[in-house]
Design a protein around this motif. Structure first.
Motif, PDB file in Angstrom:
ATOM      1  N   MET A  75      -7.992  -5.179   5.180  1.00  0.00           N
ATOM      2  CA  MET A  75      -7.243  -4.638   6.318  1.00  0.00           C
ATOM      3  C   MET A  75      -6.002  -3.867   5.874  1.00  0.00           C
ATOM      4  O   MET A  75      -5.711  -2.791   6.391  1.00  0.00           O
ATOM      5  CB  MET A  75      -6.833  -5.772   7.261  1.00  0.00           C
ATOM      6  N   PHE A  76      -5.241  -4.441   4.949  1.00  0.00           N
ATOM      7  CA  PHE A  76      -3.950  -3.867   4.592  1.00  0.00           C
ATOM      8  C   PHE A  76      -3.977  -3.088   3.278  1.00  0.00           C
ATOM      9  O   PHE A  76      -3.250  -2.117   3.107  1.00  0.00           O
ATOM     10  CB  PHE A  76      -2.891  -4.961   4.522  1.00  0.00           C
ATOM     11  N   GLY A  77      -4.797  -3.548   2.331  1.00  0.00           N
ATOM     12  CA  GLY A  77      -4.794  -2.934   1.011  1.00  0.00           C
ATOM     13  C   GLY A  77      -5.252  -1.492   1.009  1.00  0.00           C
ATOM     14  O   GLY A  77      -4.662  -0.637   0.330  1.00  0.00           O
ATOM     15  N   ALA A  78      -6.307  -1.197   1.779  1.00  0.00           N
ATOM     16  CA  ALA A  78      -6.832   0.170   1.797  1.00  0.00           C
ATOM     17  C   ALA A  78      -5.783   1.152   2.314  1.00  0.00           C
ATOM     18  O   ALA A  78      -5.609   2.254   1.762  1.00  0.00           O
ATOM     19  CB  ALA A  78      -8.094   0.229   2.653  1.00  0.00           C
ATOM     20  N   ALA A  79      -5.073   0.768   3.367  1.00  0.00           N
ATOM     21  CA  ALA A  79      -4.042   1.645   3.933  1.00  0.00           C
ATOM     22  C   ALA A  79      -2.906   1.860   2.949  1.00  0.00           C
ATOM     23  O   ALA A  79      -2.406   2.988   2.787  1.00  0.00           O
ATOM     24  CB  ALA A  79      -3.513   1.057   5.235  1.00  0.00           C
ATOM     25  N   ILE A  80      -2.480   0.797   2.266  1.00  0.00           N
ATOM     26  CA  ILE A  80      -1.370   0.919   1.320  1.00  0.00           C
ATOM     27  C   ILE A  80      -1.793   1.711   0.087  1.00  0.00           C
ATOM     28  O   ILE A  80      -1.019   2.528  -0.434  1.00  0.00           O
ATOM     29  CB  ILE A  80      -0.831  -0.470   0.935  1.00  0.00           C
ATOM     30  N   GLU A  81      -3.031   1.505  -0.381  1.00  0.00           N
ATOM     31  CA  GLU A  81      -3.493   2.290  -1.531  1.00  0.00           C
ATOM     32  C   GLU A  81      -3.572   3.775  -1.173  1.00  0.00           C
ATOM     33  O   GLU A  81      -3.207   4.639  -1.978  1.00  0.00           O
ATOM     34  CB  GLU A  81      -4.856   1.800  -2.009  1.00  0.00           C
ATOM     35  N   GLY A  82      -4.036   4.073   0.046  1.00  0.00           N
ATOM     36  CA  GLY A  82      -4.077   5.463   0.476  1.00  0.00           C
ATOM     37  C   GLY A  82      -2.692   6.080   0.562  1.00  0.00           C
ATOM     38  O   GLY A  82      -2.514   7.273   0.283  1.00  0.00           O
ATOM     39  N   PHE A  83      -1.707   5.281   0.926  1.00  0.00           N
ATOM     40  CA  PHE A  83      -0.335   5.776   1.065  1.00  0.00           C
ATOM     41  C   PHE A  83       0.363   5.912  -0.286  1.00  0.00           C
ATOM     42  O   PHE A  83       1.040   6.905  -0.552  1.00  0.00           O
ATOM     43  CB  PHE A  83       0.451   4.828   1.968  1.00  0.00           C
ATOM     44  N   PHE A  84       0.202   4.907  -1.160  1.00  0.00           N
ATOM     45  CA  PHE A  84       0.883   4.908  -2.455  1.00  0.00           C
ATOM     46  C   PHE A  84       0.155   5.747  -3.504  1.00  0.00           C
ATOM     47  O   PHE A  84       0.774   6.274  -4.427  1.00  0.00           O
ATOM     48  CB  PHE A  84       0.987   3.483  -3.004  1.00  0.00           C
ATOM     49  N   GLY A  85      -1.156   5.817  -3.398  1.00  0.00           N
ATOM     50  CA  GLY A  85      -1.968   6.306  -4.507  1.00  0.00           C
ATOM     51  C   GLY A  85      -2.397   5.115  -5.352  1.00  0.00           C
ATOM     52  O   GLY A  85      -1.709   4.087  -5.406  1.00  0.00           O
ATOM     53  N   SER A  86      -3.543   5.226  -6.018  1.00  0.00           N
ATOM     54  CA  SER A  86      -4.144   4.074  -6.693  1.00  0.00           C
ATOM     55  C   SER A  86      -3.275   3.499  -7.805  1.00  0.00           C
ATOM     56  O   SER A  86      -3.145   2.281  -7.945  1.00  0.00           O
ATOM     57  CB  SER A  86      -5.523   4.456  -7.250  1.00  0.00           C
ATOM     58  N   ARG A  87      -2.675   4.345  -8.616  1.00  0.00           N
ATOM     59  CA  ARG A  87      -1.880   3.842  -9.742  1.00  0.00           C
ATOM     60  C   ARG A  87      -0.676   3.043  -9.253  1.00  0.00           C
ATOM     61  O   ARG A  87      -0.447   1.903  -9.702  1.00  0.00           O
ATOM     62  CB  ARG A  87      -1.402   5.004 -10.617  1.00  0.00           C
ATOM     63  N   ASP A  88       0.092   3.592  -8.335  1.00  0.00           N
ATOM     64  CA  ASP A  88       1.284   2.903  -7.856  1.00  0.00           C
ATOM     65  C   ASP A  88       0.920   1.667  -7.037  1.00  0.00           C
ATOM     66  O   ASP A  88       1.648   0.673  -7.041  1.00  0.00           O
ATOM     67  CB  ASP A  88       2.146   3.858  -7.024  1.00  0.00           C
ATOM     68  N   TYR A  89      -0.193   1.752  -6.334  1.00  0.00           N
ATOM     69  CA  TYR A  89      -0.689   0.585  -5.594  1.00  0.00           C
ATOM     70  C   TYR A  89      -1.011  -0.565  -6.546  1.00  0.00           C
ATOM     71  O   TYR A  89      -0.693  -1.722  -6.271  1.00  0.00           O
ATOM     72  CB  TYR A  89      -1.929   1.002  -4.807  1.00  0.00           C
ATOM     73  N   LEU A  90      -1.640  -0.234  -7.661  1.00  0.00           N
ATOM     74  CA  LEU A  90      -1.979  -1.255  -8.648  1.00  0.00           C
ATOM     75  C   LEU A  90      -0.714  -1.923  -9.181  1.00  0.00           C
ATOM     76  O   LEU A  90      -0.636  -3.156  -9.280  1.00  0.00           O
ATOM     77  CB  LEU A  90      -2.775  -0.627  -9.788  1.00  0.00           C
ATOM     78  N   TYR A  91       0.296  -1.110  -9.526  1.00  0.00           N
ATOM     79  CA  TYR A  91       1.568  -1.667  -9.983  1.00  0.00           C
ATOM     80  C   TYR A  91       2.164  -2.578  -8.905  1.00  0.00           C
ATOM     81  O   TYR A  91       2.615  -3.685  -9.190  1.00  0.00           O
ATOM     82  CB  TYR A  91       2.571  -0.543 -10.297  1.00  0.00           C
TER      83      TYR A  91
END
Length: 204
Positions: A75-91
């Motif tokens: 629910m939340f991770g996909a939206a945040i990864e789309g907003f941050f970008g994958s690399r920054d989301y991973l960090y």
């Protein structure tokens, strides 16, 4: 909806490791759950190891535990990864996981208690929940029990307040409430970092 790559990888890894746990291999808990700093023993016995501050987040205690964490990740991770970008989301995700582990270890060392392991992705999930409430505050989130819709920022504030109350009062024992709060703290610090509100500049 097609899941972005890091969220998809986290979901698959958590599910696969839960299936491996279901085989009854206790070595996974011995080696990769988060044990208190006070836990000590021979090399094959449960004890704290530095890698556990990350690996504990890939293990779960029950199917329900896994289901609710993975539902929140979806629910939340996909939206945040789309907003941050994958690399920054991973960090971001793993900073929340580590900060959750550190807060939990400090709390357990302070109160004492038996050396029991901690497992679950909830620290990272609570960090994602915080980010969702900050960046998408007006989006509607539905509580499951009871099914009440509310703005994301209200949802996040409610969950943070409940975790603090449960942690301070000792209500709902057996749940690492300060790990959840630690995940939110790590997320908050990373968001401040991202916004350039620390002396070391902006994230990007």
């Amino acid at each position: 909806m097609r899941l972005p790559p890091i969220t998809q990888a986290l979901l698959i890894t958590n599910v696969l490791l839960f299936l491996l746990q279901a085989t009854g291999d206790s070595a996974l808990i011995t080696w990769f759950a988060l044990w208190p700093l006070s836990a000590s023993g021979p090399i094959a016995a449960p004890s704290f190891q530095i890698w556990q501050i990350i690996t504990y987040s890939f293990l779960h205690g029950s199917l329900a535990h896994l289901f609710f964490n993975m539902l929140a990740l979806y629910m939340f991770g996909a939206a945040i990864e789309g907003f941050f970008g994958s690399r920054d989301y991973l960090y971001y995700y793993f900073v929340c996981v580590v900060s959750a582990a550190i807060c939990h270890l400090i709390f357990v060392a302070w109160i004492g208690g038996p050396p029991v392991p901690t497992i679950g992705a909830s620290g990272g999930i609570y960090g994602l929940l915080l980010a969702y409430g900050i960046y998408f505050p007006r989006r509607t989130v539905m509580l499951l029990f009871p099914p009440i819709p509310m703005p994301a920022r209200v949802f996040v504030t409610l969950f943070a307040a409940l975790e603090l109350w449960f942690g301070v009062t000792g209500t709902a024992s057996g749940i690492a409430h300060f790990a959840h709060l630690g995940g939110m703290l790590g997320g908050f610090l990373m968001i401040q970092y991202r916004r350039g509100r620390f002396p070391f500049g902006r994230w990007r």
